[in-house]
Scaffold this active site. Sequence first.
Site, mmCIF file in Angstrom:
data_model
loop_
_atom_site.group_PDB
_atom_site.id
_atom_site.type_symbol
_atom_site.label_atom_id
_atom_site.label_comp_id
_atom_site.label_asym_id
_atom_site.label_seq_id
_atom_site.Cartn_x
_atom_site.Cartn_y
_atom_site.Cartn_z
ATOM 1 N N ASN A 151 3.373 0.882 -0.386
ATOM 2 C CA ASN A 151 4.593 0.150 -0.779
ATOM 3 C C ASN A 151 4.209 -1.075 -1.596
ATOM 4 O O ASN A 151 4.720 -1.302 -2.685
ATOM 5 C CB ASN A 151 5.384 -0.335 0.440
ATOM 6 C CG ASN A 151 5.735 0.783 1.401
ATOM 7 O OD1 ASN A 151 5.749 1.935 1.017
ATOM 8 N ND2 ASN A 151 5.992 0.437 2.649
ATOM 9 N N ASP A 152 3.293 -1.864 -1.067
ATOM 10 C CA ASP A 152 2.905 -3.080 -1.775
ATOM 11 C C ASP A 152 1.969 -2.785 -2.940
ATOM 12 O O ASP A 152 2.072 -3.398 -3.992
ATOM 13 C CB ASP A 152 2.239 -4.077 -0.812
ATOM 14 C CG ASP A 152 3.284 -4.922 -0.097
ATOM 15 O OD1 ASP A 152 4.253 -5.328 -0.763
ATOM 16 O OD2 ASP A 152 3.145 -5.157 1.112
ATOM 17 N N HIS B 209 13.376 -4.303 5.270
ATOM 18 C CA HIS B 209 13.033 -4.164 6.681
ATOM 19 C C HIS B 209 14.080 -3.502 7.527
ATOM 20 O O HIS B 209 13.769 -2.750 8.440
ATOM 21 C CB HIS B 209 12.566 -5.497 7.242
ATOM 22 C CG HIS B 209 11.184 -5.715 6.793
ATOM 23 N ND1 HIS B 209 10.872 -6.540 5.754
ATOM 24 C CD2 HIS B 209 10.049 -5.079 7.139
ATOM 25 C CE1 HIS B 209 9.595 -6.431 5.501
ATOM 26 N NE2 HIS B 209 9.072 -5.558 6.327
ATOM 27 N N GLU C 239 -3.692 -3.134 -0.542
ATOM 28 C CA GLU C 239 -2.353 -3.240 -1.119
ATOM 29 C C GLU C 239 -2.280 -4.289 -2.227
ATOM 30 O O GLU C 239 -1.243 -4.495 -2.821
ATOM 31 C CB GLU C 239 -1.289 -3.472 -0.036
ATOM 32 C CG GLU C 239 -1.616 -4.509 1.005
ATOM 33 C CD GLU C 239 -0.574 -4.576 2.128
ATOM 34 O OE1 GLU C 239 0.456 -3.895 2.073
ATOM 35 O OE2 GLU C 239 -0.809 -5.355 3.070
ATOM 36 N N CYS D 156 -0.487 4.375 4.747
ATOM 37 C CA CYS D 156 0.607 4.187 5.706
ATOM 38 C C CYS D 156 1.892 3.670 5.056
ATOM 39 O O CYS D 156 2.770 3.175 5.736
ATOM 40 C CB CYS D 156 0.170 3.255 6.832
ATOM 41 S SG CYS D 156 -0.387 1.652 6.238
ATOM 42 N N ARG E 116 3.284 -2.477 13.109
ATOM 43 C CA ARG E 116 3.656 -3.710 12.392
ATOM 44 C C ARG E 116 3.979 -4.793 13.421
ATOM 45 O O ARG E 116 5.108 -4.889 13.903
ATOM 46 C CB ARG E 116 4.896 -3.469 11.523
ATOM 47 C CG ARG E 116 4.692 -2.541 10.338
ATOM 48 C CD ARG E 116 5.977 -2.439 9.526
ATOM 49 N NE ARG E 116 5.766 -1.909 8.196
ATOM 50 C CZ ARG E 116 5.980 -0.635 7.837
ATOM 51 N NH1 ARG E 116 6.405 0.238 8.720
ATOM 52 N NH2 ARG E 116 5.785 -0.253 6.587
ATOM 53 N N ARG F 43 9.565 -4.442 -4.955
ATOM 54 C CA ARG F 43 9.981 -3.319 -4.129
ATOM 55 C C ARG F 43 11.378 -3.500 -3.557
ATOM 56 O O ARG F 43 12.026 -2.541 -3.157
ATOM 57 C CB ARG F 43 8.968 -3.085 -3.003
ATOM 58 C CG ARG F 43 8.921 -4.190 -1.975
ATOM 59 C CD ARG F 43 7.709 -4.057 -1.070
ATOM 60 N NE ARG F 43 8.036 -3.509 0.236
ATOM 61 C CZ ARG F 43 7.180 -3.433 1.250
ATOM 62 N NH1 ARG F 43 5.927 -3.850 1.088
ATOM 63 N NH2 ARG F 43 7.541 -2.945 2.397
ATOM 64 N N ARG G 30 -1.765 -4.004 13.147
ATOM 65 C CA ARG G 30 -1.940 -4.851 11.964
ATOM 66 C C ARG G 30 -1.622 -6.285 12.367
ATOM 67 O O ARG G 30 -0.611 -6.539 13.031
ATOM 68 C CB ARG G 30 -0.985 -4.396 10.863
ATOM 69 C CG ARG G 30 -1.084 -5.273 9.635
ATOM 70 C CD ARG G 30 -0.307 -4.688 8.481
ATOM 71 N NE ARG G 30 1.123 -4.833 8.664
ATOM 72 C CZ ARG G 30 2.011 -4.366 7.792
ATOM 73 N NH1 ARG G 30 1.622 -3.697 6.729
ATOM 74 N NH2 ARG G 30 3.295 -4.545 7.996
#
Length: 756
Positions: free
Chosen positions: A633-634, A367, A610, A681, A474, A644, A510
């Site tokens: 990513n996920d 993050h 995801e 995304c 986010r 990850r 989201r």
Amino acid sequence: MRELTTGPRVLLRRLRELMAEVLEPQERLDRIVREIAQNMVAEVCSFYVLRSDGVLELYATEGLNPQAVHLAQLRLGQGLVGTIAASARPLNLTDAQTHPAFTYLPETGEEVYNSFLGVPILRAGRTLGVLVVQNRTKRAYREDELEALETTAMVLAEMVATGDLTRLTRPGVELDLGKPMSFSGNSFNDGVGLGHVVLHEPRIVVTNLFNEDSQRELERLQEAIGSLRISIDDMLSRRDVAAEGEHRAVLEAYRMFAHDRGWVRRLEEAIHNGLTAEAAVEKVQSDTRARMMHLTDPYMRERLSDFDDLANRLLRQLMGRDVKTVAESLVKDAIIIARSMGAAELLDYPRERLRGVVLEDGAPTSHVVIVARAMGIPVVGQVKGVVSMAENNDAAIVDGDDGKVHLRPQVDIETAYAEKVRFRARRQALYRELRDEPSVTKDGVEISLLMNAGLLVDLPQLVESGAVGIGLFRTELQFMIASTFPRAEQQERLYRSVLDAADDRPVTFRTLDIGGDKVLPYFRNSGREENPAMGWRAIRLTLDRPGLLRTQLRALLKAAGGRELRLMLPMVTEVGEVRAAREIIEREVRHLSRFAYSLPTRLRLGAMVEVPSLLWQLDELMAVVDFVSVGSNDLFQFLMAVDRGNSIISNRFDQLSPPFLRVLRQIVEAGTRNDTPVTLCGEMAGKPLTAMTLIGLGFRQISMSPASIGPVKAMLGALDMAKLNALLLEALHKPNGSHSLREVLSGFAEDNGIPL
Ligand code: PEP
Ligand code: MG
């Protein structure tokens, strides 16, 4: 030799007086070595300093030929002095000349001395020089004499580090401390930053070295160790820690160190020799570091950082309020260097002063990196050893394009980078010119480039980047940087500001994606989670805690009164979760309309793809949502079973591998079949090469960090989509067991003049 119970104390007092006197640096050094020789009843005391070219130069001597000063030189590893410097270990020899490493330097006239005691001059585990005493008689130096010499060496280390000796250094020669160093890591965010080092957890600098009263210092040490042990026991007994396997193991190791008799004994010894409690901690820490630095075993190196951490905690206990925080003295062009850091910690630094971030650990999708990317700061991660080699205020360059970090760079490197910065600025200007141009491929296919965001600081980028909207907002970032749950009004205010800033551009919010690595310090998961990434997180958590979801939905619905509201659900695993969420949304809509609130003109609900299970429910899913967005990513993490955030394996597999690309293609096909818009995304949308591949696979909307919009748009302008599509489909249709199509795709870009 004189009785040493008083010896080192008297010596330290004399050294302190000498440091305070107004003296020329050479005069000061000469008197220091004389004092040491006298105090230790040695015939010789010599002080060698390590230069950046790896040569140890004699800077002062009592007893050897004075003409040899600044002339006698040994390479690192050469002779006894070179051996001490290279190994960072002392040598205590009764008959030095029979030692295999002994090298005779005729200019010194040292042939008549038999016994030899030499210690490295260390600072933060780095060797800065060597301090030696010698005697004619063949004698063995006692353990307490060795301690005394090491303590003295620590004082000299301070002199070297504070730059007192630079005036004695010939032009063109540099001390090792100022040696330029370059490191290779992984690029986590593009860009180049020139500035000065700010250690995120600053090494505490002990300025008060000499003690007035050993008894008092011993008591201070006892007290601090006592509190340290209590604080570790407290941490261990906290419910959340007890539940977490990894934390617990680390803290148990801390506890073991904190009770280690050997450690405490070495600290006490250093105090007996005249150091303050904090200087004693620093000395023992430095010795331990130097001894363990050479270890390559990752487990042991990990223990070393635990040990460092513990020593730092103890220093903080001892120095209390005197410890200066970085924020108080932040330079204007800060390059933050940290082992790892949280997203909120990065946000504590004023953006306008940040030029770059360097992390020893970290992963591209952690993050802090996502936040740094949103802020447009170059980041290099996985830079091993950088924290211990950097000093606050060192000049530094972060090269986020090539994953390089340069500490104390030479002038020509700096000039080359300054040129690179200017070049980038020109390119940025070019991207700015592209900003208002439509984003279409060379063969006329229109592509929507959206941006990812999550905080107020991101909003100005919407206009600056030329993004056509926000493809992923986010919402959890607001929660992650707060110290308590943001109140409903605070949430509503943020969402309203986002929609206002977006004007009539679409924004996809989201719902809370917390859990996993997105921890809220104030929200404790009561159960133990072996695998938090696959645990109680995102939609699972918010469906179980509907109060949380309802508050957020209400804030979103109110903020979007009179405009369109796009909502997206994270980590959906089965279609039932979308239905459950929709029911809650509808209930909130009914509730607000009962109280006559202005409602959104239109509500679009989407799901993130995801979790791999959705790949076999795409048609059912697309029947109940208005759009989907691939969280690459996920999805990649779960599909390839590759954490990850784990730097050891995060580069092992490639997102451009045939299996992953086939999955992405299937999602696009399902979208076409069901007439459902599909976007992506994850981070792969933001690199020109991976973005190009996505377009080739059929994606027509992608969402990325704002700084990527320019480069991706420039790539699009040169892309013949149909040609790439044909190449990709062919490669994916036939059996293809290759690890990655990266080379094929970069070759395509190169052959077709596509800027990447
Ligand atoms: C993703 O998983 O690709 C994604 C966009 O979400 P996050 O990185 O926030 O998990
Ligand atoms: Mg995700």
